[in-house]
Every structure is written in C-alpha cells, then in structure tokens.
Design a protein around this motif. Structure first.
Motif, short mmCIF file in Angstrom:
data_model
loop_
_atom_site.label_atom_id
_atom_site.label_comp_id
_atom_site.label_asym_id
_atom_site.label_seq_id
_atom_site.Cartn_x
_atom_site.Cartn_y
_atom_site.Cartn_z
N MET A 1 0.83 -1.21 0.00
CA MET A 1 0.00 0.00 0.00
C MET A 1 0.86 1.26 0.00
SD MET A 1 -3.17 -0.88 2.53
CE MET A 1 -4.00 0.67 2.16
N GLN A 2 1.96 1.22 0.76
CA GLN A 2 2.86 2.38 0.77
C GLN A 2 3.46 2.61 -0.62
OE1 GLN A 2 5.45 0.89 3.75
NE2 GLN A 2 4.41 1.92 5.44
N LEU A 3 3.90 1.52 -1.24
CA LEU A 3 4.48 1.64 -2.58
C LEU A 3 3.44 2.15 -3.57
CD1 LEU A 3 6.50 -1.69 -2.53
CD2 LEU A 3 7.49 0.61 -2.70
N ALA A 4 2.21 1.70 -3.40
CA ALA A 4 1.14 2.17 -4.28
C ALA A 4 0.87 3.65 -4.08
CB ALA A 4 -0.14 1.36 -4.01
N ALA A 5 0.83 4.07 -2.83
CA ALA A 5 0.58 5.48 -2.54
C ALA A 5 1.70 6.35 -3.10
CB ALA A 5 0.46 5.69 -1.03
N TYR A 6 2.91 5.88 -2.98
CA TYR A 6 4.06 6.63 -3.52
C TYR A 6 3.95 6.73 -5.04
CZ TYR A 6 8.93 7.88 -4.52
OH TYR A 6 10.06 8.51 -4.96
N ALA A 7 3.66 5.61 -5.69
CA ALA A 7 3.54 5.62 -7.15
C ALA A 7 2.41 6.54 -7.61
CB ALA A 7 3.29 4.20 -7.67
N SER A 8 1.30 6.51 -6.90
CA SER A 8 0.17 7.37 -7.26
C SER A 8 0.55 8.83 -7.15
CB SER A 8 -1.03 7.05 -6.36
OG SER A 8 -2.12 7.88 -6.67
N SER A 9 1.25 9.17 -6.07
CA SER A 9 1.65 10.57 -5.87
C SER A 9 2.65 11.03 -6.92
CB SER A 9 2.24 10.75 -4.47
OG SER A 9 3.48 10.08 -4.36
N ARG A 10 3.36 10.07 -7.53
CA ARG A 10 4.34 10.40 -8.58
C ARG A 10 3.72 10.26 -9.97
NH1 ARG A 10 9.17 12.35 -6.25
NH2 ARG A 10 10.40 11.42 -7.94
N ASN A 11 2.38 10.24 -10.00
CA ASN A 11 1.63 10.20 -11.27
C ASN A 11 1.91 8.93 -12.06
OD1 ASN A 11 -0.26 11.29 -13.04
ND2 ASN A 11 1.32 12.25 -14.32
#
Length: 801
Positions: free
Chosen positions: A622-632
């Motif tokens: 989930m953390q990796l997903a949130a990071y990827a989402s924030s980086r578009n």
C-alpha cells in the motif's frame, strides 16, 4: 478474523470536487491513505541458548549464502558462549531467562511434556493434534490446503508463560503455528482465542501476519537481516546469533573478547567497551518492547530509537486508551516513555535485572527504593496509608502475612495484594496467557471509566462492583486531588478522537506547555484535523523545531495537508526537516513531500529503503502504491494495490484504496465492486459508503448512489461531504426538496465551505425561487468572497426580472 496491519482507517482527507458550474456530477477524490507500518512483534522473548555462530558467518535461514555485506557486519560478533568465562554470574542469569530462551531448537528436557503423549484439542471449527514422530515433534493442523496436514516443529519461540512453534514453508519462510503451549498448566491452546481463522486470511498462521521472517525473527534473535527478495517473494534471512544473545544488548563483542584475551591482566582500560547512555539503553529495550514501525531493518545497540523506528503512540485510533493505557498489543515502551517516571529519569534497569529481566526486588520493596525519601523528586509513599489497602501475601513457607512486612527479608516473601503495581501498573492479558503490566504508571480514575470507558485498576480487581462504587471511594479518599492534569488530558484526547472542535484549543495549549515530550507528540498528531486553522498551523510550525524527534515527526505529518494550501512557508519549513538529525523526522518529511521529492537525496533514499523493507506485507504494498500514485504513476499503483488485496483479501481499507485508483483510471464499475467488498467487510464505516455512493454515481446508478450516501450519513451524521453529494444526487433525480435539505445539512456541518450554499442557490434558481437563491449565493460569498461561481450566479440572478 484478525485485522490486518492496514485495518485501521481514518476518513480520507480532502473534499470531493463536484463541478462548480453544474453541481450534478459526483467524483471520487483520488486520496491515497498514508499508511505507515506498525509491526506488532509477536510473542514474548523466550527460548534456550544455542552454540555461538562462527565469527563472520551469520545464520542463513534459507539455503542462499549470506549476503557479502553482512559478512562484514557479522564478523564483529562472537556469540554468547564466549562471555561465560569472564561473566559467569551474568551468563547464568541470562542462560535460563526469557531472553536466553527467546528462540531455540526443540529439546526433550523442555518440550517433551508438551508433545508426549499425543493429544488433540479443539478450537472453533478446527482440531489440532500434537505429538512426536520420526524423532521430532509434530503438529497436525489445518494448513494451506485447507485440510489437516502434518508439520514438523523446527524451532520454539517463547518460554514462559507460553511457547509457540515454527514450521518451514517454501521460499525461506518460517511460519508460527497457532497451536501454542502453556508450560505452567501443561495445556495446549489457540493463541487466537475464540477466533476461528481460516487459510487465506492474512492473520491465519499460514499467512503473512504470522510469518516469522518479518514478524518474529528480529526480536527473538540477534542482529537479524530479513533479506526479502521481492522478485521471487522469498526470504534469505540471516542473523549474528540465534536467540536474544549478549550482543543483542551489548553490541558486537568479538573485539572485546580478543582484547581481553590479550590484555585482561594488564591493568589497561579496554578501548573496545562503550557504555550506552540512559536513552540508548531504554531505546534498545524499546526495539523489541514497543509497537512500532521499522524504518531501516537494521537497529543495533547504541543506535537512536528515533533513527530506526516510528513509535505507535496515542492517536486518533483506539490503539491506546485516551489516558495512555495500553489497549491493543502495544507492549511496554510507549506507555513508559509517556510516563512521569521516565520523564524524571527512571530507566528500565532501575527496576529490572539486565540479565534475568526480572525485577531486582519483589513487590513494594522495588517502589520504595525511591519513594522512601532518598530521591528528591520522588514523593515519600506509605503504601498502606496511600492506597488504603493492606499488603497481603505469603512467605516462602505459605504462611499468610498481613499488614507491614517488617521482620521479613525480601527473599522470604511474595506479595499478592495491596501492591503499588496493582493500582499503577495494572495487567492486561495478551496472547491468551501473557499478563503484562502497563508501564504508564497511570492513576486509577473511575470517572474516566464512566465518561470514556477507560479501564481503572479498582474495578479490574473489584469485578463485582461498578465504576460508581469505585468513584465514591476514590473521591472520599483523595477528594480534589483526583482532578489532575492527566484526567483533563485524557478527556481532551477522547474529544479529539471524535472530531469535537472543543478539543482544538486545549490541544494547542498542551502542545505548547506539556513537559513530557510524548504527550506533546500526541497533541501534535491529534491537531492534524485542524491544521488549516491559523492558530493550529502556527503552533505546529513552531514545534517543527521541538527538541524531541517524536514531536517534530508528528508535527510534520499533521502539517502535510497544508502543502496544498499554497502557503510556501509550510513547504519550506517541512523541506528543512529533510535534513533533520533524526531519521524518523526525515522520512516523515520525505513522505509529505513525496510528489516532488528527489529520490536520490538522502531523505529520498531513506524513504525508498523504508518502503522496500516492508514490501513483503500488504501494508508495504500500500505504501508503494501510494508513492507511485503521488508520482503520477497510477498503473504501478494499481499493481501494488492488487498485490496487497491478494495477500490480504479481508482488509477493507485495501479494497477501498484499490477502488480509488481504479476510479482514477476511469474503471468505475471495478471501483464500485471493490467498494462493495469494503462495505461488506466494514459495514460501520461511513467513509466507505460515501465512496461507494460516488462510484455508483460514476456508473450512472442514481438510486443505488442515494442508497449508499444515505447509509453514509446514517453512520456518520457529521459527514458534510456525504450530505453535500447526497444533495447533488437527489437533485439529479428531481427530488429537490430532499436535495435542499441535505445541502442545508452540509452547510451547517461545514460552515466555511461555500459549495453547499452555491449548490443550493443553483437549485433554487432553477426552481424560480429568486430571492432564496440570491440569499444562498450571498452566503457562499460571505464564506469565500473570491468564489467566482457564486458571484457569476448572483450577477445572472440580478439581471432577471
């Protein structure tokens, strides 16, 4: 069903963004919940000492060789057996302690009674059989196949008051069986109690929630490297020594042993010995005795706790009680750090023998070492006069004792009633058999029980009485002394958890004036919901330079939502924390700034490493997903969320977050499906029903949109965005009076948001109710004078006859 580590949820920050010109369309806010790992280290430290590992080798759990860099790390370790010759007394205390027996191979002398003769016990819908087979010990239990399978016990973790058992799985895994043994009663039991967990659940013993490599190894062994390989989803876990050895607390000792071998009688000072400070010693204990998130995967004695851990503290969830008492499996460290005892300088070793881990004196003798007038800041306490309870106990011959204990040596008596710890360190049972003392040294307060449901020590003992009875006695005995700052603090924390604005100003004062840094950090964390308030924002900004790292980190997290406010001063202040002396603050700042963060910077690299070491768990994905989402990068985010769901299909929050990213990718039907699952898993969560309503609207299902939003406001009548979007949905179905009523509710709940008034004005204008529409539009402009849609509507209304 046990909650996954991602099973705690808060309302996703930020309102939805309906079209301001035609308020009929509903949107899912692409808000990625920030989830930071809180690793619950399973089990109490216990086991039997093993032979030391050869210097420079380490113990590889899988067949893979030790990683080259680790050879250098492990080369400094000598193993516990080398300490015996010079430290025989300390070694003897450690050898049979819960630390010395933290993890070991099965031994007939210790485990034979548990497995012989064969026996079966039932728990829930399942049955487990334990016995010996093929020269070892075996457990027959429901396994990954969902059928009974035979598993050979490889290792034992824990010693007293319970023992758990490890079995090997593919990919270098070891899993912790749910079948556990109580050596005191010679009884087998299910460590999950009455839960009936099934294969496929995150928390089943075959799942990632009971994986030894991630959940247990670090605290049951010495200098562990988990070594998770994401590409193959496997482990190559290694360590300096099996079990909690001498070097778990003293650090690498090979140089010390070699120097002593050469110069022991020289009279020279040993240059290899470094004595830890008080904070380093307490932090070293906290590494295993805390509920915390691991930031590095490589803590060692002498390191700063805040450089390696994010501590779980009293926050907006019910992880702890509002007064700081432990509630869930929180261990001892955080409560202790929040106590006045710790603040006044008390350390773990002031009460516990460092080698046996037992208290250095029994009962009240321990407390009276300081509370006898010998320590200036410790008030003199007469236990009987202070507690109004006699001290009852028995001597070593079983003869009852009452009153004072004069005439008895401390070794001749065991107290069992009227002890200081019974009131100020109440016990809670975890893992079914493990009674643990709360180390917060709190004051029993039956009033808080009545008001907030906080347990009090009086009724823990007097179970046949109610809190009113206990309150009567404490008020009679202690009168106005009961109205202490700690009581008022608990009341404020409880109000803040409910979102009650009355808690805001007291929290700001607490943040500015509280002596104990832990509680300043609590205040900083709880103020996040009001960070947009100028006074709150200013208070949090000031605490970015607090002397305590925990306070600075919580202040960063609470200020994060303000990064979108357009105030450069906030961004600048948080960016400065990227160079903070403490890693936990740097990582908090890096996360807050993740959208623009340079991943090659020091803080950026630390954040990426932090996320990588938790990639073996759903919360890490989930953390990796949130990071990827924030980086578009929504496609990468989707892959991580899908993996998290596969690993923990019963976590409502993961389904929710997967739905959000699916909505971003315009896959509305799939998003709605995930939210359907989330609402089934968490039927009392208003936010999930709110998001489900938005998703159903995207699918064009007006009736089911209204049904979901109605469920949201029923569950949370203060959910202003749900009322607002419900008004829009009702209006789309031409149920205008209901729509106006719902929008009116949103205005009352969120008076600083102009959109409710504007939406109501557009509906009134369409109905030809010009005067009411003008009034509503003016109200929107009163709230926000620069709100252009309302001004345009007002101008168009003014031109009408």
């Amino acid at each position: 069903m046990k909650k996954s580590p991602a099973g705690r949820f808060k309302r996703t920050p930020g309102p939805s963004r309906p079209s301001e010109r035609a308020p009929r369309k509903l949107w899912i806010a692409a808000s990625v919940t920030v989830v930071l790992v809180v690793v619950a280290v399973a089990g109490w430290l216990a086991g039997a000492p093993r032979a030391p590992v050869a210097a420079g080798q380490g113990t590889a759990v899988s067949s893979s060789p030790v990683i080259p860099e680790e050879k250098a790390v492990f080369a400094g370790y000598a193993g516990s057996a080398g300490c015996r010759g010079c430290h025989e007394e300390a070694f003897a205390l450690w050898e049979t302690s819960n630390h010395g027996r933290a993890e070991r191979e099965p031994e007939r002398a210790l485990d034979g009674r548990a497995f012989e003769p064969t026996r079966t016990f039932r728990h829930g819908s399942q049955e487990t059989t334990v016995g010996s087979a093929n020269g070892g010990y075996q457990v027959v239990a429901i396994g990954p196949s969902k059928k009974a399978e035979a598993f050979t016990v490889q290792r034992v973790i824990g010693h007293d008051p319970l023992r758990q058992f490890l079995v090997s799985f593919p990919g270098g895994r070891q899993q912790t069986l749910e079948a556990s043994y109580d050596p005191r009663s010679n009884d087998w039991f299910n460590v999950y109690g009455t839960e009936d967990r099934q294969p496929g659940e995150w928390g089943h013993w075959t799942g990632r929630g009971m994986n030894w490599n991630d959940m247990c190894a670090g605290c049951h062994n010495t200098r562990v490297r988990k070594n998770y390989e994401a590409a193959t989803d496997s482990y190559h876990t290694s360590m300096a020594e099996r079990t909690v050895g001498c070097e778990s607390c003293h650090g690498p000792l090979k140089a010390h042993q070699e120097w002593q071998g050469k110069f022991a009688r020289s009279g020279k000072t040993d240059p290899t010995v470094t004595r830890l400070t008080r904070d380093q010693t307490v932090g070293n204990c906290g590494f295993c005795h805390a509920r915390r998130g691991d930031l590095t995967g490589d803590f060692k004695p002498g390191d700063d706790f805040n450089d390696h851990m994010r501590l779980a503290i009293v926050d907006g969830t019910d992880t702890y009680h509002p007064d700081g008492q432990v509630r869930e499996e929180d261990y001892e460290y955080a409560a202790f750090v929040g106590s006045r005892m710790h603040f006044r300088g008390v350390a773990c070793m002031d009460c516990h023998n460092p080698h046996s881990a037992k208290t250095i004196l029994p009962g009240n003798w321990l407390c009276l070492r300081c509370h006898n007038g010998s320590v200036p800041l410790a008030p003199i306490i007469d236990p009987v006069g202070h507690s109004r309870h006699k001290v009852f106990g028995h001597d070593t011959n079983g003869v009852a004792i009452s009153g004072d204990l004069m005439g008895y040596k401390s070794s001749e008596v065991k107290e069992s009633g009227g002890e200081c710890v019974n009131c100020h360190m109440p016990q809670t049972s975890y893992m079914q058999r493990h009674w643990r003392h709360d180390h917060g040294f709190t004051i029993p307060d039956p009033l808080l029980t009545q008001q907030l449901g906080v347990p009090n020590a009086c009724n823990r003992c007097h179970k046949d009485k109610d809190a009113e009875w206990s309150r009567g006695w404490v008020d009679a005995w202690y009168g106005p002394k009961m109205d202490r700052p700690s009581r008022r603090r608990a009341q404020v924390v409880a109000a803040a958890r409910k979102g009650d604005v009355s808690a805001r100003d007291p929290l700001v004062r607490l943040l500015a004036t509280e002596e104990i840094p832990y509680w300043r950090a609590v205040a900083a964390g709880l103020l996040g919901g009001w960070a947009q308030d100028p006074a709150v924002g200013a208070a949090l900004m000031e605490r970015l330079s607090d002397t305590n790292a925990l306070v600075r980190a919580e202040s960063v997290r609470s200020l994060e939502p303000m990064l979108g406010s357009g105030l450069p001063v906030v961004s600048t202040a948080i960016r400065q924390r990227l160079e903070d002396p403490a890693r936990n603050v740097r990582i908090a700042a890096a996360w807050a700034l993740r959208t623009t963060l340079d991943p090659s910077s020091k803080a950026g690299a630390e954040l990426l490493h932090f996320m990588s070491i938790h990639a073996d768990q759903p919360v890490g994905q989930m953390q990796l997903a949130a990071y990827a989402s924030s980086r578009n990068d929504p496609q990468a985010a989707l892959a991580h969320y899908q993996k998290a769901v596969a690993w923990d299909p019963n976590s409502a929050i993961i389904h929710h977050e997967l739905a959000v990213i699916l909505s971003v990718l315009n896959r509305s039907t799939e998003a709605a499906g995930e939210l359907e699952i989330a609402t089934r898993l968490a039927p009392d969560n208003a936010e999930f029903f709110y998001k489900l309503g938005l998703a159903r609207n995207e699918c064009g299902d007006s009736a089911r949109t209204v049904a979901a939003l109605n469920a949201a406001v029923r569950l949370d009548p203060s959910h202003d965005r749900a009322w607002y979007n419900l008004g829009l949905a009702l209006n789309s179905m031409d149920r205008t009076e209901e729509a106006l009523s719902a929008l009116g509710r949103s205005e009352v709940i969120a008076p600083s948001d102009p959109r409710g008034s504007y939406a109501r004005a557009t509906i009134l204008a369409r109905l030809g109710r010009k005067d009411e529409a003008i009034q509503a539009a003016r109200r929107a402009l009163e709230v926000r004078p620069d709100f252009a849609p309302a001004r345009a509507l007002l101008e168009s209304l003014a031109s009408l006859p």
